[in-house]
Design a protein around this motif. Structure first.
Motif, PDB file in Angstrom:
ATOM      1  N   ASN A  72       0.805  -1.224   0.000  1.00 50.87           N
ATOM      2  CA  ASN A  72       0.000   0.000   0.000  1.00 50.87           C
ATOM      3  C   ASN A  72       0.840   1.277   0.000  1.00 50.87           C
ATOM      4  N   ASP A  73       2.044   1.230   0.551  1.00 49.17           N
ATOM      5  CA  ASP A  73       2.857   2.444   0.641  1.00 49.17           C
ATOM      6  C   ASP A  73       3.255   3.007  -0.726  1.00 49.17           C
ATOM      7  N   PRO A  74       3.845   2.194  -1.630  1.00 48.95           N
ATOM      8  CA  PRO A  74       4.161   2.770  -2.945  1.00 48.95           C
ATOM      9  C   PRO A  74       2.920   3.181  -3.722  1.00 48.95           C
ATOM     10  N   LEU A  75       1.816   2.445  -3.557  1.00 51.83           N
ATOM     11  CA  LEU A  75       0.577   2.818  -4.245  1.00 51.83           C
ATOM     12  C   LEU A  75       0.128   4.219  -3.830  1.00 51.83           C
ATOM     13  N   PHE A  76       0.081   4.461  -2.519  1.00 51.34           N
ATOM     14  CA  PHE A  76      -0.381   5.755  -2.029  1.00 51.34           C
ATOM     15  C   PHE A  76       0.643   6.855  -2.297  1.00 51.34           C
ATOM     16  N   GLY A  77       1.934   6.513  -2.213  1.00 50.15           N
ATOM     17  CA  GLY A  77       2.963   7.509  -2.476  1.00 50.15           C
ATOM     18  C   GLY A  77       2.913   8.009  -3.906  1.00 50.15           C
ATOM     19  N   ILE A  78       2.838   7.085  -4.855  1.00 54.56           N
ATOM     20  CA  ILE A  78       2.778   7.467  -6.266  1.00 54.56           C
ATOM     21  C   ILE A  78       1.460   8.182  -6.564  1.00 54.56           C
ATOM     22  N   TYR A  93      -5.231  14.688   1.274  1.00 56.46           N
ATOM     23  CA  TYR A  93      -5.171  13.380   1.934  1.00 56.46           C
ATOM     24  C   TYR A  93      -5.031  13.531   3.446  1.00 56.46           C
ATOM     25  N   MET A  94      -4.273  14.537   3.881  1.00 53.17           N
ATOM     26  CA  MET A  94      -4.160  14.806   5.317  1.00 53.17           C
ATOM     27  C   MET A  94      -5.513  15.159   5.910  1.00 53.17           C
ATOM     28  N   ARG A  95      -6.199  16.097   5.257  1.00 53.87           N
ATOM     29  CA  ARG A  95      -7.435  16.653   5.814  1.00 53.87           C
ATOM     30  C   ARG A  95      -8.556  15.623   5.852  1.00 53.87           C
ATOM     31  N   TYR A  96      -8.758  14.931   4.747  1.00 55.15           N
ATOM     32  CA  TYR A  96      -9.920  14.043   4.652  1.00 55.15           C
ATOM     33  C   TYR A  96      -9.614  12.615   5.087  1.00 55.15           C
ATOM     34  N   GLY A  97      -8.329  12.291   5.238  1.00 48.30           N
ATOM     35  CA  GLY A  97      -7.973  10.969   5.749  1.00 48.30           C
ATOM     36  C   GLY A  97      -7.897  10.917   7.261  1.00 48.30           C
ATOM     37  N   LEU A 101      -8.284   7.653   9.915  1.00 47.01           N
ATOM     38  CA  LEU A 101      -7.118   7.196  10.665  1.00 47.01           C
ATOM     39  C   LEU A 101      -7.457   7.081  12.149  1.00 47.01           C
ATOM     40  N   ALA A 102      -8.129   8.081  12.694  1.00 41.16           N
ATOM     41  CA  ALA A 102      -8.471   8.080  14.115  1.00 41.16           C
ATOM     42  C   ALA A 102      -9.403   6.919  14.467  1.00 41.16           C
ATOM     43  N   ILE A 103     -10.414   6.695  13.642  1.00 41.64           N
ATOM     44  CA  ILE A 103     -11.391   5.631  13.919  1.00 41.64           C
ATOM     45  C   ILE A 103     -10.734   4.251  13.852  1.00 41.64           C
ATOM     46  N   SER A 104      -9.919   4.026  12.821  1.00 41.60           N
ATOM     47  CA  SER A 104      -9.276   2.710  12.672  1.00 41.60           C
ATOM     48  C   SER A 104      -8.267   2.464  13.789  1.00 41.60           C
ATOM     49  N   PHE A 105      -7.608   3.519  14.273  1.00 37.96           N
ATOM     50  CA  PHE A 105      -6.679   3.382  15.395  1.00 37.96           C
ATOM     51  C   PHE A 105      -7.417   2.935  16.656  1.00 37.96           C
ATOM     52  N   ILE A 106      -8.548   3.547  16.939  1.00 39.07           N
ATOM     53  CA  ILE A 106      -9.335   3.182  18.120  1.00 39.07           C
ATOM     54  C   ILE A 106      -9.836   1.744  18.003  1.00 39.07           C
ATOM     55  N   MET A 107     -10.263   1.355  16.801  1.00 37.76           N
ATOM     56  CA  MET A 107     -10.761  -0.008  16.585  1.00 37.76           C
ATOM     57  C   MET A 107      -9.700  -1.059  16.893  1.00 37.76           C
ATOM     58  N   ASP A 133      -3.432   0.475   9.154  1.00 39.28           N
ATOM     59  CA  ASP A 133      -2.237   0.776   8.373  1.00 39.28           C
ATOM     60  C   ASP A 133      -2.579   1.442   7.049  1.00 39.28           C
ATOM     61  N   THR A 134      -3.733   1.104   6.478  1.00 42.45           N
ATOM     62  CA  THR A 134      -4.141   1.738   5.222  1.00 42.45           C
ATOM     63  C   THR A 134      -4.249   3.250   5.388  1.00 42.45           C
ATOM     64  N   PHE A 135      -4.973   3.687   6.405  1.00 41.48           N
ATOM     65  CA  PHE A 135      -5.168   5.122   6.601  1.00 41.48           C
ATOM     66  C   PHE A 135      -3.927   5.782   7.205  1.00 41.48           C
TER      67      PHE A 135
END
Length: 489
Positions: A72-78, A93-97, A101-107, A133-135
């Motif tokens: 996923n890292d090279p996919l998102f980076g490119i 990506y920062m603003r809307y992701g 990220l917060a929800i998946s971390f809590i989960m 890890d995706t977000f």
């Protein structure tokens, strides 16, 4: 007046103005996700000791996860480098992701599946690892890629890395100090919600707020959005053609393996070897953070004077010595010096890592004409992220299979920690000191062969500075001809 920079005795060959406000905003944007990543250092301990998941399932989950973790890292980076949006290539990506990220971390830490259901607990860990890890990847890659747009010289980039690291380091310190006080108590998790899980929720909220709010203050250089993007396969090809990048990947792979191996094992070291509970369990972490803060300042100064490569080589013997000394302590007082030395020395790797990658993006920009930090950060993760899973597999496997670590007993669905035999205590000390000290020899060899240093490095920086002036001129000419500029350049 000529656009050529004045000669300078600095490592980069010229001087540039330091972006103070943007550096502060950059540090604040990192605060929350660095805090979340710090809590992540306890996830293996949490699942094994507090939830009762067997080491075989933990190792299997991380090995399966390693595949997606790398891809996923090279996919998102490119994808980020190819983005053409009115807000830029990173900010959207920062603003809307951030909320995802917060929800998946809590989960990740919200499982209430009993330890008797090993398959269910394994699947929950695997699913939430994938989501988190995706977000995390999507948001963090674009965030750290902004470093290359804030400054060009190694002196300023390491200074930005240091100052932003001090700001975000407060979050890292909180994440390192609070969990031991909540987890190291020889008690099962409290139901319906444990104090540690409440702390996780608070961390997730902070992660969202810092990223979302700072996305309105951080400014991208929109001139780079006008670069002609490379295709996906061309981006991979040009990235892997860089000799400096390949050597750096060896350096980072070893560094990530060691940081994950030691960072995961320190929970067992403090809980079982030092036998520290409550606030006392946080004291070694506080000492480590103090050493890290001092070291970050020292190595930021050294980078401006001697360059990052030489300064990193100086730090490695210090780190090895601190790790070897950590084999002997059995109480809090004896561990102070080793922990202080480890924190001091490892700071060099922490503050140089991102500037190293951005330097390689500078070199690549001269070859391709396109600014591609996110692609390099992404492909870097493709190669080095598996080191995290290998480290978890190696640590948990050796603890149980080689040194007879006794896993928790499941009683009424709750995990009850067990006393450890002498072999297990020896194993924790050995794995936390001798093994990483030996691996550092490989790191020293790799750093020795890293090529971006000396006169050729200074010459490269001057060429990149000239190229950026040309891009800025073309961009402003385009704006003058009628393009709408939505954001400051």
């Amino acid at each position: 007046m000529s656009d050529e920079p004045e000669p300078s005795n600095s490592v980069s060959g010229f001087e540039e103005k330091f972006p103070t406000k943007q550096t502060i905003y950059f540090g604040l944007s990192k605060f929350g996700w660095v805090m979340a990543a710090g809590v992540g250092g306890f996830k293996v301990y949490f699942y094994q000791i507090k939830l009762g998941l067997g080491w075989e399932y933990i190792s299997l989950a991380f090995m399966i996860f390693a595949i997606w973790n790398a891809i996923n890292d090279p996919l998102f980076g490119i994808m980020s480098d190819r983005t053409q949006h009115k807000l830029g290539r990173r900010i959207p990506y920062m603003r809307y992701g951030a909320p995802f990220l917060a929800i998946s971390f809590i989960m990740l830490y919200a499982s209430f599946i009993p330890g008797t259901n090993q398959i269910g607990l394994f699947l929950y860990l695997l699913l939430t690892l994938f989501l988190y890890d995706t977000f995390f990847t999507l948001v963090v890659i674009v965030n750290i890629s902004l470093l290359g747009e804030l400054a060009l010289t190694a002196k300023n980039r390491t200074k930005i890395s240091f100052i932003s690291g001090v700001i975000s380091g407060i979050g890292s310190a909180i994440a390192a100090i609070v969990p031991p006080m909540l987890l190291y108590n020889d008690q099962p998790l409290q139901r319906p919600i444990d104090p540690f899980q409440i702390f996780v929720i608070i961390t997730g909220i902070i992660c969202f707020l810092t990223l979302f709010i700072m996305s309105y203050y951080l400014k991208e250089k929109l001139m780079f959005s006008r670069d002609e993007p490379l295709g996906f396969f061309d981006s991979i090809k040009y990235t892997l053609k860089s000799r400096a990048f390949i050597i750096l990947e060896v350096i980072i792979f070893i560094g990530v393996f060691l940081s994950t191996f030691v960072g995961t094992g320190v929970a067992y070291y403090i809980d079982y070897v030092l036998d520290l509970k409550g606030f006392n369990a946080s004291i070694p972490i506080i000492i480590y953070m103090l050493g890290n803060l001092l070291g970050s300042f020292v190595f930021a100064v050294l980078a401006g004077k001697y360059g990052m490569r030489k300064s990193l080589m100086f730090s490695i013997p210090l780190l090895s010595g601190g790790l070897l000394l950590a084999f002997f302590p059995t109480n809090l007082w004896e561990v102070i010096l080793p922990i202080l030395l480890i924190g001091f020395a490892i700071s060099a790797f922490l503050i140089y890592l991102d500037p190293f990658i951005v330097d390689i993006a500078d070199q690549d920009e001269l070859r391709t004409g396109t600014r591609r930090e996110a692609s390099f950060f992404g492909v870097n993760a493709l190669i080095t992220k598996p080191a995290e899973s290998v480290a978890v597999w190696a640590l948990t496997g050796m603890l149980v299979a080689v040194f007879a670590f006794v896993e928790p007993v499941i009683v009424d669905g709750s995990a009850i920690p067990q006393p450890q035999p002498a072999n297990a205590l020896f194993g924790i000390r050995f794995l936390m000191s001798v093994v990483p000290a030996l691996v550092l020899v490989l790191l020293l060899i790799a750093v020795y062969f890293y090529p971006l240093d000396g006169p050729k490095y200074r010459e490269m920086k001057l060429k990149v500075r000239k190229l950026h002036k040309e891009k800025e001129k073309r961009f402003l000419e385009g704006v003058a001809e009628g393009e709408v500029l939505d954001q400051e350049t």
